[in-house]
Scaffold this active site. Structure first.
Site, PDB file in Angstrom:
ATOM      1  N   ASP A  52       0.826  -1.196   0.000  1.00 45.59           N
ATOM      2  CA  ASP A  52       0.000   0.000   0.000  1.00 45.59           C
ATOM      3  C   ASP A  52       0.863   1.250   0.000  1.00 45.59           C
ATOM      4  O   ASP A  52       2.090   1.184   0.182  1.00 45.59           O
ATOM      5  CB  ASP A  52      -0.909   0.016   1.234  1.00 45.59           C
ATOM      6  CG  ASP A  52      -1.985  -1.056   1.182  1.00 45.59           C
ATOM      7  OD1 ASP A  52      -2.405  -1.421   0.073  1.00 45.59           O
ATOM      8  OD2 ASP A  52      -2.382  -1.529   2.258  1.00 45.59           O
ATOM      9  N   TYR A 110       5.189 -10.579   6.537  1.00 50.58           N
ATOM     10  CA  TYR A 110       4.830  -9.181   6.710  1.00 50.58           C
ATOM     11  C   TYR A 110       5.045  -8.809   8.167  1.00 50.58           C
ATOM     12  O   TYR A 110       4.715  -9.584   9.066  1.00 50.58           O
ATOM     13  CB  TYR A 110       3.354  -8.952   6.347  1.00 50.58           C
ATOM     14  CG  TYR A 110       3.026  -9.345   4.931  1.00 50.58           C
ATOM     15  CD1 TYR A 110       3.186  -8.433   3.902  1.00 50.58           C
ATOM     16  CD2 TYR A 110       2.575 -10.620   4.622  1.00 50.58           C
ATOM     17  CE1 TYR A 110       2.884  -8.780   2.597  1.00 50.58           C
ATOM     18  CE2 TYR A 110       2.271 -10.979   3.320  1.00 50.58           C
ATOM     19  CZ  TYR A 110       2.435 -10.060   2.310  1.00 50.58           C
ATOM     20  OH  TYR A 110       2.145 -10.395   1.024  1.00 50.58           O
TER      21      TYR A 110
END
Length: 115
Positions: A52, A110
């Site tokens: 993002d 992540y």
């Protein structure tokens, strides 16, 4: 046709994520532009995933194809000189023609930091 994996890192502060966006700069777009300059043709780059806006990556894998064999050490150095300082290429290596950065990934990790 030879396929290459690119191992890179980036500080995503200045980008609207990995994937090309109509409303701002992306890491993928910067990488494709630098590759097009070096290879003197349009180059499609496929990433292992997406991030993002504002997100960083310490190790992202992407792939692209070349009509000619590349000196990967020389090419890595040249590419790093063309890219902005917040994108850095660790390594480029030749892979099988059907290898895919996204679909052949065996793991992803992540880490989220909230301050």
């Amino acid at each position: 046709m030879q396929r290459y994996f690119i191992y890179l890192a980036y500080d995503g502060t200045a980008y609207h994520g990995w994937q090309i966006q109509p409303n701002g700069d992306s890491v993928q777009e910067c990488l494709m532009r630098a590759l097009a300059t070096l290879m003197r043709r349009e180059v499609e780059v496929i990433g292992a995933g997406r991030t993002d806006a504002g997100v960083h990556a310490s190790l992202m894998v992407a792939h692209f194809d070349s009509d000619e064999p590349l000196d990967t050490v020389f090419f890595t150095d040249k590419l790093n000189r063309l890219l902005p300082p917040d994108i850095s290429i660790y390594r480029i290596r030749a892979v099988k023609p059907d290898a895919h950065a996204r679909f052949d990934a065996t793991a992803r990790m992540y880490k989220y930091y909230v301050t």
